[in-house]
Motif scaffolding. Structure first.
Motif, PDB file in Angstrom:
ATOM      1  N   PRO A   1       6.955  -1.577  -9.903  1.00 20.83           N
ATOM      2  CA  PRO A   1       6.788  -0.238  -9.340  1.00 20.83           C
ATOM      3  C   PRO A   1       7.737   0.801  -9.936  1.00 20.83           C
ATOM      4  CG  PRO A   1       8.102  -1.583  -7.871  1.00 20.83           C
ATOM      5  CD  PRO A   1       7.689  -2.478  -9.013  1.00 20.83           C
ATOM      6  N   THR A   2       7.312   2.048  -9.826  1.00 24.09           N
ATOM      7  CA  THR A   2       8.193   3.172 -10.102  1.00 24.09           C
ATOM      8  C   THR A   2       8.917   3.464  -8.789  1.00 24.09           C
ATOM      9  OG1 THR A   2       6.527   3.977 -11.614  1.00 24.09           O
ATOM     10  CG2 THR A   2       8.256   5.529 -10.999  1.00 24.09           C
TER      11      THR A   2
ATOM     12  N   HIS B   1       3.851   1.252  -0.850  1.00 25.04           N
ATOM     13  CA  HIS B   1       2.725   1.246   0.083  1.00 25.04           C
ATOM     14  C   HIS B   1       1.910  -0.039  -0.106  1.00 25.04           C
ATOM     15  CE1 HIS B   1      -0.080   2.431  -3.089  1.00 25.04           C
ATOM     16  NE2 HIS B   1       0.658   3.499  -3.364  1.00 25.04           N
TER      17      HIS B   1
ATOM     18  N   GLY C   1      -0.967  -0.554  -1.234  1.00 21.88           N
ATOM     19  CA  GLY C   1      -1.609  -0.691  -2.544  1.00 21.88           C
ATOM     20  C   GLY C   1      -0.662  -1.327  -3.554  1.00 21.88           C
ATOM     21  N   ASN C   2       0.579  -0.881  -3.583  1.00 26.42           N
ATOM     22  CA  ASN C   2       1.573  -1.476  -4.490  1.00 26.42           C
ATOM     23  C   ASN C   2       1.802  -2.942  -4.168  1.00 26.42           C
ATOM     24  OD1 ASN C   2       3.431   1.485  -3.872  1.00 26.42           O
ATOM     25  ND2 ASN C   2       2.288   1.090  -5.736  1.00 26.42           N
TER      26      ASN C   2
ATOM     27  N   PRO D   1      -0.621  -6.086  -6.191  1.00 27.73           N
ATOM     28  CA  PRO D   1      -0.219  -6.870  -7.370  1.00 27.73           C
ATOM     29  C   PRO D   1       0.998  -7.757  -7.100  1.00 27.73           C
ATOM     30  CG  PRO D   1       0.210  -4.510  -7.699  1.00 27.73           C
ATOM     31  CD  PRO D   1      -0.609  -4.632  -6.464  1.00 27.73           C
TER      32      PRO D   1
ATOM     33  N   GLY E   1      -2.081  -3.658 -11.898  1.00 22.37           N
ATOM     34  CA  GLY E   1      -3.273  -3.099 -11.264  1.00 22.37           C
ATOM     35  C   GLY E   1      -4.235  -2.554 -12.316  1.00 22.37           C
TER      36      GLY E   1
ATOM     37  N   ASP F   1      -5.606   0.198 -12.719  1.00 21.13           N
ATOM     38  CA  ASP F   1      -5.334   1.558 -13.204  1.00 21.13           C
ATOM     39  C   ASP F   1      -4.405   1.532 -14.422  1.00 21.13           C
ATOM     40  OD1 ASP F   1      -3.422   0.511 -11.452  1.00 21.13           O
ATOM     41  OD2 ASP F   1      -2.636   2.482 -10.912  1.00 21.13           O
ATOM     42  N   LEU F   2      -3.790   0.387 -14.693  1.00 21.84           N
ATOM     43  CA  LEU F   2      -2.862   0.329 -15.823  1.00 21.84           C
ATOM     44  C   LEU F   2      -3.544  -0.041 -17.135  1.00 21.84           C
ATOM     45  CD1 LEU F   2       0.294  -1.347 -14.222  1.00 21.84           C
ATOM     46  CD2 LEU F   2      -0.345   1.062 -14.332  1.00 21.84           C
TER      47      LEU F   2
ATOM     48  N   ASN G   1      -5.579  -6.594 -11.141  1.00 25.73           N
ATOM     49  CA  ASN G   1      -6.105  -6.627  -9.768  1.00 25.73           C
ATOM     50  C   ASN G   1      -6.871  -5.343  -9.471  1.00 25.73           C
ATOM     51  OD1 ASN G   1      -2.994  -5.698  -9.441  1.00 25.73           O
ATOM     52  ND2 ASN G   1      -4.230  -4.689  -7.872  1.00 25.73           N
ATOM     53  N   GLY G   2      -7.885  -5.476  -8.616  1.00 28.07           N
ATOM     54  CA  GLY G   2      -8.659  -4.320  -8.168  1.00 28.07           C
ATOM     55  C   GLY G   2      -7.836  -3.486  -7.190  1.00 28.07           C
ATOM     56  N   PHE G   3      -8.418  -2.373  -6.802  1.00 25.85           N
ATOM     57  CA  PHE G   3      -7.683  -1.479  -5.903  1.00 25.85           C
ATOM     58  C   PHE G   3      -7.728  -1.933  -4.457  1.00 25.85           C
ATOM     59  CE2 PHE G   3      -8.461   2.132  -9.026  1.00 25.85           C
ATOM     60  CZ  PHE G   3      -7.201   1.983  -9.560  1.00 25.85           C
ATOM     61  N   LEU G   4      -6.665  -1.586  -3.794  1.00 27.53           N
ATOM     62  CA  LEU G   4      -6.626  -1.666  -2.351  1.00 27.53           C
ATOM     63  C   LEU G   4      -7.058  -0.280  -1.899  1.00 27.53           C
ATOM     64  CD1 LEU G   4      -4.730  -1.196   0.382  1.00 27.53           C
ATOM     65  CD2 LEU G   4      -5.668  -3.458   0.015  1.00 27.53           C
TER      66      LEU G   4
ATOM     67  N   LYS H   1      -9.093   4.769  -3.285  1.00 30.59           N
ATOM     68  CA  LYS H   1      -7.870   4.105  -3.705  1.00 30.59           C
ATOM     69  C   LYS H   1      -6.690   4.603  -2.874  1.00 30.59           C
ATOM     70  CE  LYS H   1      -4.488   3.779  -7.384  1.00 30.59           C
ATOM     71  NZ  LYS H   1      -3.856   4.403  -8.540  1.00 30.59           N
ATOM     72  N   MET H   2      -5.891   3.648  -2.375  1.00 32.33           N
ATOM     73  CA  MET H   2      -4.691   4.071  -1.652  1.00 32.33           C
ATOM     74  C   MET H   2      -3.660   4.528  -2.682  1.00 32.33           C
ATOM     75  SD  MET H   2      -2.190   1.978   0.956  1.00 32.33           S
ATOM     76  CE  MET H   2      -3.349   1.753   2.264  1.00 32.33           C
TER      77      MET H   2
HETATM   78  P1  AMP Z   1       3.165   2.435  -9.523  1.00 27.17           P
HETATM   79  O1  AMP Z   1       4.420   2.419  -8.718  1.00 27.17           O
HETATM   80  O2  AMP Z   1       2.205   3.521  -9.151  1.00 27.17           O
HETATM   81  O3  AMP Z   1       3.458   2.396 -11.020  1.00 27.17           O
HETATM   82  O4  AMP Z   1       2.364   1.095  -9.200  1.00 27.17           O
HETATM   83  C1  AMP Z   1       2.932  -0.182  -9.240  1.00 27.17           C
HETATM   84  C2  AMP Z   1       1.831  -1.205  -9.266  1.00 27.17           C
HETATM   85  O5  AMP Z   1       1.003  -1.068  -8.106  1.00 27.17           O
HETATM   86  C3  AMP Z   1       0.880  -1.091 -10.463  1.00 27.17           C
HETATM   87  O6  AMP Z   1       0.548  -2.400 -10.919  1.00 27.17           O
HETATM   88  C4  AMP Z   1      -0.332  -0.394  -9.897  1.00 27.17           C
HETATM   89  O7  AMP Z   1      -1.497  -0.706 -10.611  1.00 27.17           O
HETATM   90  C5  AMP Z   1      -0.370  -0.997  -8.498  1.00 27.17           C
HETATM   91  N1  AMP Z   1      -1.115  -0.179  -7.521  1.00 27.17           N
HETATM   92  C6  AMP Z   1      -0.833   1.079  -7.115  1.00 27.17           C
HETATM   93  N2  AMP Z   1      -1.726   1.503  -6.182  1.00 27.17           N
HETATM   94  C7  AMP Z   1      -2.600   0.478  -5.985  1.00 27.17           C
HETATM   95  C8  AMP Z   1      -3.746   0.277  -5.128  1.00 27.17           C
HETATM   96  N3  AMP Z   1      -4.178   1.205  -4.288  1.00 27.17           N
HETATM   97  N4  AMP Z   1      -4.379  -0.913  -5.195  1.00 27.17           N
HETATM   98  C9  AMP Z   1      -3.949  -1.888  -6.016  1.00 27.17           C
HETATM   99  N5  AMP Z   1      -2.894  -1.777  -6.851  1.00 27.17           N
HETATM  100  C10 AMP Z   1      -2.213  -0.601  -6.841  1.00 27.17           C
END
Ligand code: AMP
Ligand code: ZN
Length: 464
Positions: free
Chosen positions: A29-30, A36, A38-39, A42, A228, A230-231, A258-261, A267-268
């Motif tokens: 994560p950042t 949350h 969603g994070n 993964p 996730g 989105d990456l 992984n797919g989205f939560l 998407k959350m």
């Molecule tokens: P981030 O902090 O936004 O860089 O996200 C950290 C990780 O959480 C990454 O692998 C993202 O793809 C994943 N991620 C963020 N939001 C969601 C979501 N709603 N569902 C599934 N994975 C997510």
């Protein structure tokens, strides 16, 4: 064992670079806020992948980073009037607490981007030397047109990307040679953290950090890279371009996403402001329930978050935990002799079904169904009629499956007679002046909610 590889868009047989060892990198994560749900997806899913690979006997080197330099962290630091390190350190600590609550095991290594800047500068330099990067006014860009396989992961091609992104050059980056070129290093702006580099003071772009950290802690080639979905683009596409341009070798053998939560089928995410914090879930549920909920769907499918699904996950998990406690607590009633075969056979079948589910691209939903079947079967067995060896094997099978999924056997309630035995042992230790042991017993009882009181009539105890 088969894994769905985003690179080939199909399930492939899993083999490793080195026999018996898995090198695995998952983008972390950042850290500018509490995580949350969603994070959490993964984190929970890839922790389960790791556990299953270990169950299969692999030695897993699991690396997951914290992105601790980023625009959002800097913005938050400015809002609070503190250094950005204060923000990132705070949320790394908070994230670790949530991970512990969800029983996500700490990675073998948890590198932080800000501690790897030297390696990033080296890799950027190597890219410049090889013609894959160029500098303009303190910014270094990756030259995507020189990397012939650009788009191999996401299935995008450069021409489509450029025509679909006509606005790209209008965003102040008109010094780029080509619209899809991405930033490796950017010059510092007032009030931002910066590092010295051959291109002046500045900071790295996001993509380079993962190429550098995976290379440093796992080597030029790795087995599994996760995150996730989105990456996939641009982050993982860019990681491939960076790593492979430098090493000349395929970077990761398997790419897993992984797919989205979702929440209300969206998407959350922080930006949509529709998120539920893991911390908020913890007020109502043990985070083991969140973990169980997450694994109840296949990881590549979208999963909708709802209060009803959480409540039903809790019910299911309670049922399993109760059965695990019974398998433990009733074992003593089992006779030594008797026909063990039918139960042993059933246990072996449950194990085989569990492995078949997990070997099929980590189908945790099916694995959970197997655990429910096992529980149903176990609840029908009478300890008085089941030979001990068979009972124990059934219990071990249940525990092995539970361990991979992160389901825990409930803590055992101490019986009065056990408490009294421990108190006697403590008295004896005190008499022998072994105060360390005496304190250890008192503390361990306290941890289980048993309070001791030394009175003139002897030791009294009560349950807190
Ligand atoms: P981030 O902090 O936004 O860089 O996200 C950290 C990780 O959480 C990454 O692998 C993202 O793809 C994943 N991620 C963020 N939001 C969601 C979501 N709603 N569902 C599934 N994975 C997510
Ligand atoms: Zn990454």
């Amino acid at each position: 064992m088969k894994i769905y590889n985003t690179l080939s868009r199909q399930k492939e047989e899993f083999t490793t670079l080195e026999p018996g060892r898995v090198r695995m990198y998952v983008c972390g994560p950042t850290v500018y806020n509490l995580i949350h749900v969603g994070n959490a997806r993964p984190m929970i899913f890839f922790d389960t992948v790791r556990r299953y690979l270990e169950y299969k006997g692999y030695d897993v080197n699991y690396v997951s980073n914290f992105t601790d330099v980023d625009d959002k962290i800097i913005r938050r630091a400015l809002e609070e009037g503190v250094d950005s390190a204060v923000i990132s350190e705070r949320y790394i600590e908070e994230c670790k607490k949530d991970m512990a609550g969800m029983d996500v095991r700490p990675a073998t290594t948890n590198p932080k981007a800000t501690e790897e800047i030297g390696g990033m500068i080296e890799m950027i330099q190597a890219l410049i030397e090889k013609g894959f990067a160029y500098e303009v006014n303190g910014t270094v860009y990756y030259r995507v047109r020189n990397f012939k396989r650009y788009g191999m992961l996401s299935g995008k091609n450069l021409e489509d990307l450029v025509s679909g992104n006509r606005t790209l050059l209008v965003t102040g980056e008109d010094e780029k040679e080509y619209p899809m070129d991405f930033v490796l290093w950017k010059p510092k702006k007032e009030g931002e953290p910066y590092w010295e580099s051959p291109w002046g003071q500045g900071r790295p772009g996001w993509h380079i950090e993962c190429s550098v950290m995976s290379k440093k802690y796992l080597g030029e080639q790795i087995d599994i890279h996760g995150g996730g979905e989105d990456l996939i683009f641009p982050h993982h596409e860019n990681e491939i371009a960076q790593s492979e341009a430098v090493s000349g070798k395929p970077f990761s053998r398997y790419w897993m996403h992984n797919g989205f939560l979702n929440i209300n089928n969206q998407k959350m995410s922080k930006s949509l402001n529709n998120f539920v914090l893991v911390r908020d879930i913890a007020k109502k549920y043990d985070l083991g329930v969140l973990r169980f909920f997450m694994l109840s769907a296949h990881y590549r499918n979208p999963l909708n978050f709802s209060e009803e699904l959480m409540a039903s996950a809790k019910n299911g998990l309670d049922r399993i935990e109760t059965a695990l406690a019974r398998l433990r607590d009733e074992a003593e009633k089992c006779p030594e002799e008797g026909a063990a075969e039918p139960v042993l056979e059933a246990a072996a079948k449950f194990r085989a079904d569990f492995e078949a589910a997990m070997d099929d691209d980590f189908n945790t939903a099916d694995a959970i169904s197997v655990l429910f079947e096992l529980v149903k079967f176990a609840n029908m067995q009478e300890p008085g009629e089941t030979p001990r060896a068979a009972w124990d094997e059934l219990r071990k099978t249940a525990l092995d499956i539970a361990q991979v999924l992160g389901v825990k056997e409930p803590a055992q309630e101490l019986l009065d007679k056990d408490i009294e035995t421990l108190i006697e042992e403590r008295q004896a230790a005190r008499k022998a002046k072994n105060y360390a042991r005496a304190d250890e017993i008192r503390n361990s009882l306290a941890a289980q909610g048993i309070l001791l009181e030394d009175t003139r009539e002897g030791v009294k105890w009560k349950r807190a």
